[in-house]
Design an enzyme around this catalytic site. Sequence first.
Site, PDB file in Angstrom:
ATOM      1  N   HIS A   1       0.856  -1.187   0.000  1.00 35.47           N
ATOM      2  CA  HIS A   1       0.000   0.000   0.000  1.00 35.47           C
ATOM      3  C   HIS A   1       0.887   1.230   0.000  1.00 35.47           C
ATOM      4  O   HIS A   1       1.766   1.384   0.847  1.00 35.47           O
ATOM      5  CB  HIS A   1      -0.916   0.022   1.222  1.00 35.47           C
ATOM      6  CG  HIS A   1      -1.786   1.248   1.281  1.00 35.47           C
ATOM      7  ND1 HIS A   1      -2.933   1.367   0.530  1.00 35.47           N
ATOM      8  CD2 HIS A   1      -1.665   2.397   1.970  1.00 35.47           C
ATOM      9  CE1 HIS A   1      -3.496   2.545   0.761  1.00 35.47           C
ATOM     10  NE2 HIS A   1      -2.737   3.188   1.644  1.00 35.47           N
ATOM     11  N   CYS A   2       0.656   2.115  -0.965  1.00 30.09           N
ATOM     12  CA  CYS A   2       1.485   3.311  -1.112  1.00 30.09           C
ATOM     13  C   CYS A   2       0.691   4.529  -0.637  1.00 30.09           C
ATOM     14  O   CYS A   2      -0.320   4.893  -1.245  1.00 30.09           O
ATOM     15  CB  CYS A   2       1.908   3.489  -2.570  1.00 30.09           C
ATOM     16  SG  CYS A   2       2.937   4.959  -2.836  1.00 30.09           S
TER      17      CYS A   2
END
Length: 289
Positions: free
Chosen positions: A6-7
Amino acid sequence: MKMDHHCPWINNCCGHLNHAYFTSFLLLAPLGCSHAAVIFIMTMYTQLYERISFGWSTVKIDMSAVRQFQPIMPFSVPAFAATLFALGLALGTSISVGMLFVIQMKVILRNKTSIESWIEEKAKDRIQHYQTGEEFIFPYDLGTRWLNFKQVFTWSGMPKGDGTEWPVHPKCHQHTLTIEQLKQKADKRVRSVQYRAVEDYNGACCPLSKGLQTFFRTPCTEEPRIPLSKGDTILATRGTKWWMYGDKVLSEEHMKVGERVRGWFPRRCVEKCHYDTAASDSTCEKKVN
């Protein structure tokens, strides 16, 4: 869906459908910042020395005639400081994001995500610890870097696969990685160590009452903290010098409904049980099997 991570910078998860676009962003961002850094350097060089640099040759420009009317570019001390600050940001972004691009290309050429790389490392550790002699083959590595590369980057822009079934190694099948994860979960329960709470803990992220080291060394993760009461039993599976992670042992009523409480808690709030029932029970089970 082949999730990589997850960015927070794009406020989205990088996985099956957008892995190629995210990697392209990691390539183009350093290139754009490098281009901006060259412009900043040439601007400062020109204004400081009244010349333009083209690498191996230097062309001097007579600025006296132009200054009589209007300067080409006003360049005061604040403007110079802002340009120097922007240059630092551009160079820093080029280096940091460029390193992320290299990491992403390594996992893409092996056709594995960052999460799958972690699973593979734990698989090797499990096999080495128990000396089982089994060989773990990563199922999605197709053998060559070019074939792995084409699984993510295609001319149509859509990666190969439907998100459920994938091309796998000839010696593997679709559920090879799932079976390995189940073995690792069972191994985690076997290796868990039983602790008993000796201090109350309210579940705060940064509890100042538990000491400065516990306050400043809190785990940088989104995983929850679990409140503890004196006398609670916890099965710890991992930890740091100041924090531990594990499952709280619940009553049979809570376990029947499938309730599970796990998370981080300060190490100073617990002490190791002298008689580790979790380890002994698992050992007995292995002997029976």
